[in-house]
Design a protein around this motif. Structure first.
Motif, PDB file in Angstrom:
ATOM      1  N   ILE A 128      36.535 -30.014  69.228  1.00  0.00           N
ATOM      2  CA  ILE A 128      37.455 -29.173  68.465  1.00  0.00           C
ATOM      3  C   ILE A 128      38.827 -29.277  69.119  1.00  0.00           C
ATOM      4  O   ILE A 128      38.961 -29.073  70.329  1.00  0.00           O
ATOM      5  CB  ILE A 128      36.980 -27.707  68.453  1.00  0.00           C
ATOM      6  CG1 ILE A 128      35.638 -27.599  67.720  1.00  0.00           C
ATOM      7  CG2 ILE A 128      38.016 -26.810  67.795  1.00  0.00           C
ATOM      8  CD1 ILE A 128      35.049 -26.203  67.729  1.00  0.00           C
ATOM      9  N   VAL A 129      39.822 -29.627  68.343  1.00  0.00           N
ATOM     10  CA  VAL A 129      41.166 -29.801  68.880  1.00  0.00           C
ATOM     11  C   VAL A 129      42.167 -29.173  67.914  1.00  0.00           C
ATOM     12  O   VAL A 129      41.998 -29.219  66.691  1.00  0.00           O
ATOM     13  CB  VAL A 129      41.489 -31.309  69.094  1.00  0.00           C
ATOM     14  CG1 VAL A 129      41.414 -32.074  67.797  1.00  0.00           C
ATOM     15  CG2 VAL A 129      42.865 -31.488  69.727  1.00  0.00           C
ATOM     16  N   GLU A 130      43.186 -28.534  68.457  1.00  0.00           N
ATOM     17  CA  GLU A 130      44.236 -27.961  67.621  1.00  0.00           C
ATOM     18  C   GLU A 130      45.074 -29.091  67.019  1.00  0.00           C
ATOM     19  O   GLU A 130      45.537 -29.985  67.731  1.00  0.00           O
ATOM     20  CB  GLU A 130      45.115 -27.017  68.441  1.00  0.00           C
ATOM     21  CG  GLU A 130      44.399 -25.750  68.860  1.00  0.00           C
ATOM     22  CD  GLU A 130      45.339 -24.773  69.555  1.00  0.00           C
ATOM     23  OE1 GLU A 130      46.558 -24.808  69.277  1.00  0.00           O
ATOM     24  OE2 GLU A 130      44.849 -23.987  70.378  1.00  0.00           O
ATOM     25  N   LEU A 131      45.315 -29.020  65.714  1.00  0.00           N
ATOM     26  CA  LEU A 131      45.974 -30.099  65.001  1.00  0.00           C
ATOM     27  C   LEU A 131      47.413 -30.316  65.475  1.00  0.00           C
ATOM     28  O   LEU A 131      47.883 -31.462  65.571  1.00  0.00           O
ATOM     29  CB  LEU A 131      45.953 -29.815  63.494  1.00  0.00           C
ATOM     30  CG  LEU A 131      46.187 -31.006  62.565  1.00  0.00           C
ATOM     31  CD1 LEU A 131      45.159 -32.096  62.818  1.00  0.00           C
ATOM     32  CD2 LEU A 131      46.131 -30.559  61.110  1.00  0.00           C
ATOM     33  N   ASP A 132      48.136 -29.237  65.791  1.00  0.00           N
ATOM     34  CA  ASP A 132      49.533 -29.409  66.219  1.00  0.00           C
ATOM     35  C   ASP A 132      49.630 -30.082  67.576  1.00  0.00           C
ATOM     36  O   ASP A 132      50.563 -30.849  67.844  1.00  0.00           O
ATOM     37  CB  ASP A 132      50.267 -28.075  66.225  1.00  0.00           C
ATOM     38  CG  ASP A 132      49.607 -27.040  67.113  1.00  0.00           C
ATOM     39  OD1 ASP A 132      48.452 -27.278  67.520  1.00  0.00           O
ATOM     40  OD2 ASP A 132      50.235 -25.999  67.409  1.00  0.00           O
ATOM     41  N   LEU A 133      48.664 -29.844  68.449  1.00  0.00           N
ATOM     42  CA  LEU A 133      48.659 -30.516  69.747  1.00  0.00           C
ATOM     43  C   LEU A 133      48.410 -32.008  69.576  1.00  0.00           C
ATOM     44  O   LEU A 133      49.039 -32.845  70.239  1.00  0.00           O
ATOM     45  CB  LEU A 133      47.586 -29.912  70.660  1.00  0.00           C
ATOM     46  CG  LEU A 133      47.799 -28.466  71.105  1.00  0.00           C
ATOM     47  CD1 LEU A 133      46.628 -28.006  71.959  1.00  0.00           C
ATOM     48  CD2 LEU A 133      49.100 -28.334  71.901  1.00  0.00           C
TER      49      LEU A 133
ATOM     50  N   ASN B 256      38.780 -20.507  63.741  1.00  0.00           N
ATOM     51  CA  ASN B 256      39.957 -21.087  63.090  1.00  0.00           C
ATOM     52  C   ASN B 256      39.653 -22.483  62.559  1.00  0.00           C
ATOM     53  O   ASN B 256      40.481 -23.397  62.609  1.00  0.00           O
ATOM     54  CB  ASN B 256      41.158 -21.127  64.049  1.00  0.00           C
ATOM     55  CG  ASN B 256      42.486 -21.349  63.325  1.00  0.00           C
ATOM     56  OD1 ASN B 256      42.612 -21.010  62.141  1.00  0.00           O
ATOM     57  ND2 ASN B 256      43.457 -21.931  63.997  1.00  0.00           N
TER      58      ASN B 256
END
Length: 497
Positions: free
Chosen positions: A26-31, A118
């Motif tokens: 799981i990774v934040e898209l903006d990062l 999220n």
């Protein structure tokens, strides 16, 4: 001595060196977008300042999303789905469905989980994925049950007439539930061999589908299922023998005594006193008698007479007083549970402080007579219980909680998944992934192995504890016998007298 879990679960050699590409994260898209801006440039215009990674919201398919890389300098773009598609479903959605059902949750819980994490919401038709797993689980669970029966036949000296423990469990308490599961576990290997239908159909199809006859039926004493089997004569002239669950028979002692205690409140006994009170028949005393009744059965499986004598020893031990000790039936020796007989050997001072009045023991004597009947004790000589059935039932309701209504298809899903995990361990879920074409992945392998290894470790710890206690007892007895033999030898030394 190996535990049942150690015997049942075969741990495969799966884990190799971790493949960092074969995992889900799981990774934040903006990062991720920021990282790409710093490292990538457009292959068309060589610009790196106006590259953006974003999600195409219109292309969402549950947790599978469309990732799009856009160069705002030249307008070129590229896109890909975040998950591979298998059997017209995305890998990540299949994993989510199986994972939620494995912990007893469905689509509603999945939506809460995804929302708090999220993540995109789960597939709108969440339950539709169940049918894919159901077809695969049916095949794998059938193979597992066939193998379980085959192992039981081998353990029974290749005799296909085997003993099974039969039990039923309902989705709701009582008898109003429309959904339930009947299971038959092998008395020999403790694996689940049949289920998802009535007792009669399980026995009727045993010869054709399992190549075995269930000629011994271990179940509750008041089992209607056994009466149905007996009346149907499923194996023709070969009768099915009824075996009693030792645990249920043990509970009868406590139930009968508690009923006497309840019905006798306020009624004077033959000595003019009440049945309950300090030093009389209390609930604690009932639990103690029930416990020792169970031990008398389990520790005297050699014969009905030994069993019967050990049970009556409890009665007369409780009847004994300082003026009238009655310990003739109690075991002798320094290791005896009877403190009076033990004191004869050790010379220790003994006081009869656990006795019950004669009036109470006369009141409960019929219970002892009924529960020492020859026919009843004969059915307990096997020493087995239905604990394995209870363990399997727990596995089912962990996947299909009784607090939530589910349809029959979901119930089958949970029962079949419980079969393969109960019989062969969590690593058997690898077969489910393989059948659906899902690439297992390092993290999935590792999680399944850890769960099974922990299960084996806990089972072995319990078995080793029991074995250690038994070994210590044998060593203690051997030391006493060696000391006794040495003393006897010294009695005849040359020149001793």
């Amino acid at each position: 001595m190996k535990s049942a879990s150690r015997r049942k679960i075969k741990i495969p050699d799966l884990l190799k060196e971790q493949d960092s590409q074969n995992v889900n994260i799981i990774v934040e898209l903006d990062l991720l977008s920021s990282l790409m801006k710093n490292l990538l440039c457009c292959k068309y215009c060589c610009s790196s300042e106006k590259i953006e990674l974003r999600e195409d919201l219109k292309s969402r398919r549950g947790l599978a999303v469309s990732l799009e890389i856009i160069c705002h300098n030249c307008g070129e773009s590229m896109s890909t789905m975040s998950s591979k598609i298998l059997n017209k479903c995305y890998d990540v959605n299949l994993r989510l469905t199986y994972g939620m059902r494995a912990i007893g949750k469905g689509g509603a819980a999945a939506r809460i989980f995804c929302g708090l994490m999220n993540l995109p919401p789960p597939p709108a038709k969440f339950e539709r994925h169940n049918s894919l797993f159901l077809n695969v689980l049916k095949t794998i669970s059938e193979d597992s049950m066939n193998a379980a029966v085959h192992e039981a036949v081998i353990a029974n000296d290749n005799n296909s007439n085997i003993a099974v423990a039969v039990d039923g469990t309902w989705h709701k308490r009582g008898y109003s539930s429309l959904n339930g599961v009947v299971c038959a576990t092998s008395v020999e290997n403790g694996k689940w061999g049949n289920g998802m239908s009535g007792v009669l159909s399980i026995f009727q199809r045993s010869e054709t589908s399992r190549n075995a006859c269930y000629t011994q039926y271990l179940g509750d004493g008041d089992s209607k299922g056994f009466l149905t089997i007996k009346e149907a004569k499923v194996y023709g002239d070969t009768e099915v023998e009824k075996l009693e669950c030792v645990g249920h028979v043990q509970k009868r002692m406590g139930t009968r005594l508690r009923n006497i205690l309840k019905m006798s409140k306020g009624i004077k006994l033959s000595d003019g006193k009440n049945i309950s009170g300090r030093g009389w028949l209390t609930l604690k005393e009932v639990d103690s008698i029930q416990h020792y009744y169970g031990l008398a059965i389990r520790k005297n499986l050699s014969s009905v007479e030994d069993m019967k004598r050990a049970i009556w020893a409890i009665y007369f031990h409780k009847l004994s007083t300082e003026d009238n000790p009655q310990h003739a039936m109690c075991p002798l020796g320094e290791d005896s549970w009877c403190g009076y007989n033990r004191s004869i050997v050790t010379g220790e001072f003994y006081i009869h402080k656990h006795s019950l009045p004669e009036s109470i023991l006369l009141k409960v004597k019929k219970v002892f007579r009924d529960l020492t009947e020859k026919d009843l004790l004969k059915k307990c000589l096997h020493g087995r219980t239905q604990n394995l059935n209870e363990s399997f039932n727990k596995c089912i309701w962990e996947r299909i909680p009784k607090t939530v209504f589910v349809g029959i298809e979901t119930l089958k899903f949970g029962a079949m998944d419980a079969v393969i995990c109960f019989n062969d361990g969590y690593v058997s879920r690898i077969k489910v992934f393989e059948a659906l074409g899902i690439k297992l992945g390092y993290n999935t392998e590792r999680a399944l192995l850890i769960i099974d290894n922990k299960r084996i470790f806990e089972a072995e710890r319990i078995v080793n504890k029991v074995s250690l206690e038994a070994r210590n007892k044998r060593r203690s007895l051997k030391r006493k016998m060696d000391k006794q033999n040495l003393d006897e030898e010294n009695e005849y030394e040359a020149g001793k007298y």
